[in-house]
Motif scaffolding. Structure first.
Motif, PDB file in Angstrom:
ATOM      1  N   UNK A  80      12.990  95.529 149.735  1.00  0.00           N
ATOM      2  CA  UNK A  80      13.641  96.720 149.028  1.00  0.00           C
ATOM      3  C   UNK A  80      13.806  97.862 150.179  1.00  0.00           C
ATOM      4  N   UNK A  81      13.191  97.849 151.301  1.00  0.00           N
ATOM      5  CA  UNK A  81      13.775  99.170 152.149  1.00  0.00           C
ATOM      6  C   UNK A  81      15.226  98.329 152.885  1.00  0.00           C
ATOM      7  N   UNK A  82      15.224  97.144 153.127  1.00  0.00           N
ATOM      8  CA  UNK A  82      16.368  96.596 153.674  1.00  0.00           C
ATOM      9  C   UNK A  82      17.568  96.813 152.638  1.00  0.00           C
ATOM     10  N   UNK A  83      17.133  96.803 151.478  1.00  0.00           N
ATOM     11  CA  UNK A  83      18.214  96.915 150.292  1.00  0.00           C
ATOM     12  C   UNK A  83      18.741  98.190 150.310  1.00  0.00           C
ATOM     13  N   UNK A  84      17.642  99.374 150.262  1.00  0.00           N
ATOM     14  CA  UNK A  84      18.202 100.658 150.276  1.00  0.00           C
ATOM     15  C   UNK A  84      19.127 101.011 151.265  1.00  0.00           C
ATOM     16  N   UNK A  85      19.125 100.569 152.502  1.00  0.00           N
ATOM     17  CA  UNK A  85      19.658 100.986 153.637  1.00  0.00           C
ATOM     18  C   UNK A  85      20.962  99.831 153.809  1.00  0.00           C
ATOM     19  N   UNK A  86      21.230  99.136 152.806  1.00  0.00           N
ATOM     20  CA  UNK A  86      22.071  98.117 153.010  1.00  0.00           C
ATOM     21  C   UNK A  86      22.219  97.371 154.218  1.00  0.00           C
ATOM     22  N   UNK A  87      21.181  96.967 154.571  1.00  0.00           N
ATOM     23  CA  UNK A  87      21.346  96.257 155.943  1.00  0.00           C
ATOM     24  C   UNK A  87      20.652  94.856 155.532  1.00  0.00           C
ATOM     25  N   UNK A  88      21.486  93.729 155.802  1.00  0.00           N
ATOM     26  CA  UNK A  88      21.147  92.452 155.500  1.00  0.00           C
ATOM     27  C   UNK A  88      19.832  92.040 156.106  1.00  0.00           C
ATOM     28  N   UNK A  89      18.869  91.457 155.243  1.00  0.00           N
ATOM     29  CA  UNK A  89      17.503  90.986 155.627  1.00  0.00           C
ATOM     30  C   UNK A  89      17.562  89.839 156.720  1.00  0.00           C
ATOM     31  N   UNK A  90      17.165  89.432 157.540  1.00  0.00           N
ATOM     32  CA  UNK A  90      17.277  88.142 158.144  1.00  0.00           C
ATOM     33  C   UNK A  90      16.362  86.965 157.509  1.00  0.00           C
ATOM     34  N   UNK A  91      16.618  85.879 157.605  1.00  0.00           N
ATOM     35  CA  UNK A  91      15.946  84.846 157.148  1.00  0.00           C
ATOM     36  C   UNK A  91      14.526  84.897 157.826  1.00  0.00           C
ATOM     37  N   UNK A  92      13.415  84.798 157.078  1.00  0.00           N
ATOM     38  CA  UNK A  92      12.094  84.874 157.616  1.00  0.00           C
ATOM     39  C   UNK A  92      11.366  83.459 157.700  1.00  0.00           C
ATOM     40  N   UNK A  93      11.121  82.928 158.894  1.00  0.00           N
ATOM     41  CA  UNK A  93      10.843  81.845 159.075  1.00  0.00           C
ATOM     42  C   UNK A  93       9.406  81.546 159.631  1.00  0.00           C
ATOM     43  N   UNK A  94       8.607  80.789 159.023  1.00  0.00           N
ATOM     44  CA  UNK A  94       6.984  80.745 159.566  1.00  0.00           C
ATOM     45  C   UNK A  94       6.744  80.258 160.880  1.00  0.00           C
ATOM     46  N   UNK A  95       6.419  80.886 161.684  1.00  0.00           N
ATOM     47  CA  UNK A  95       6.192  80.298 163.247  1.00  0.00           C
ATOM     48  C   UNK A  95       5.414  78.997 163.165  1.00  0.00           C
ATOM     49  N   UNK A  96       5.449  78.195 163.864  1.00  0.00           N
ATOM     50  CA  UNK A  96       4.557  76.626 164.008  1.00  0.00           C
ATOM     51  C   UNK A  96       3.234  77.101 164.718  1.00  0.00           C
ATOM     52  N   UNK A  97       2.190  76.650 164.295  1.00  0.00           N
ATOM     53  CA  UNK A  97       1.103  76.983 164.840  1.00  0.00           C
ATOM     54  C   UNK A  97       0.176  75.656 165.478  1.00  0.00           C
ATOM     55  N   UNK A  98      -0.498  75.731 166.362  1.00  0.00           N
ATOM     56  CA  UNK A  98      -1.195  74.242 166.662  1.00  0.00           C
ATOM     57  C   UNK A  98      -2.578  74.949 167.420  1.00  0.00           C
ATOM     58  N   UNK A  99      -3.408  73.925 167.305  1.00  0.00           N
ATOM     59  CA  UNK A  99      -4.634  74.128 168.232  1.00  0.00           C
ATOM     60  C   UNK A  99      -4.873  73.107 169.408  1.00  0.00           C
ATOM     61  N   UNK A 100      -5.011  73.765 170.635  1.00  0.00           N
ATOM     62  CA  UNK A 100      -5.293  72.449 171.669  1.00  0.00           C
ATOM     63  C   UNK A 100      -6.850  72.705 171.781  1.00  0.00           C
ATOM     64  N   UNK A 101      -7.393  71.282 172.174  1.00  0.00           N
ATOM     65  CA  UNK A 101      -8.661  71.054 172.071  1.00  0.00           C
ATOM     66  C   UNK A 101      -8.816  70.224 173.694  1.00  0.00           C
ATOM     67  N   UNK A 102      -9.851  70.947 174.169  1.00  0.00           N
ATOM     68  CA  UNK A 102     -10.193  70.025 175.575  1.00  0.00           C
ATOM     69  C   UNK A 102     -10.898  68.648 175.169  1.00  0.00           C
ATOM     70  N   UNK A 103     -10.578  67.858 175.790  1.00  0.00           N
ATOM     71  CA  UNK A 103     -11.195  66.510 175.723  1.00  0.00           C
ATOM     72  C   UNK A 103     -12.668  66.202 175.206  1.00  0.00           C
ATOM     73  N   UNK A 104     -13.551  67.095 175.829  1.00  0.00           N
ATOM     74  CA  UNK A 104     -14.880  67.039 175.533  1.00  0.00           C
ATOM     75  C   UNK A 104     -14.967  67.333 174.054  1.00  0.00           C
ATOM     76  N   UNK A 105     -14.476  68.521 173.539  1.00  0.00           N
ATOM     77  CA  UNK A 105     -14.499  69.054 172.304  1.00  0.00           C
ATOM     78  C   UNK A 105     -13.799  68.064 171.444  1.00  0.00           C
ATOM     79  N   UNK A 106     -12.764  67.529 171.745  1.00  0.00           N
ATOM     80  CA  UNK A 106     -12.155  66.524 170.756  1.00  0.00           C
ATOM     81  C   UNK A 106     -13.080  65.328 170.661  1.00  0.00           C
ATOM     82  N   UNK A 107     -13.768  65.062 171.452  1.00  0.00           N
ATOM     83  CA  UNK A 107     -14.673  63.641 171.433  1.00  0.00           C
ATOM     84  C   UNK A 107     -15.881  64.131 170.577  1.00  0.00           C
TER      85      UNK A 107
END
Length: 125
Positions: A80-107
């Protein structure tokens, strides 16, 4: 007013029954004074957290914004703030996430037949 004036620090502008003033002052600022400051030194005005993305996108339009989960919820509230100022709102894309495991933890996880969701505070199912 969603805006700050840089004058002896960053000071919030508010509108009340006396007009526009700095939050920590009782003295009103006339529209002429504010207009003069804006004309001569626009860099002295700073948007607050709700207005900052709108100002940014008005000055530097972009097609998409890559957001984390918290930002995604935050941007949903700004439509609604974007609309009130008549500024086009960008498309919002969810950032990818990942978890890295050390080999010992994975085992260890594999050995005990566990996955990462099993280690969260609220494991699913």
């Amino acid at each position: 007013m969603n805006c700050f004036l840089l004058q002896d620090g960053r000071r919030a502008l508010i509108r009340d029954q006396t007009g526009i003033r700095l939050r920590d002052s009782r003295e009103p600022l006339s529209p002429a004074t504010l207009g003069q400051i804006l004309e001569e030194t626009p860099e002295r005005f700073s948007p607050n957290v709700a207005l900052r993305p709108v100002v940014q996108d008005a000055l530097f339009p972009n097609l998409a914004y890559i957001a984390g989960p918290g930002e995604l919820a935050y941007f949903a509230q700004l439509r609604s703030v974007y609309a009130a100022f008549e500024v086009p709102m960008p498309v919002i894309v969810l950032r990818a996430s990942l978890s890295l495991l050390e080999p010992r933890t994975a085992r260890l996880l594999e050995r005990f037949h566990l996955g990462l969701p099993d280690l969260s505070v609220n494991p699913s199912s």
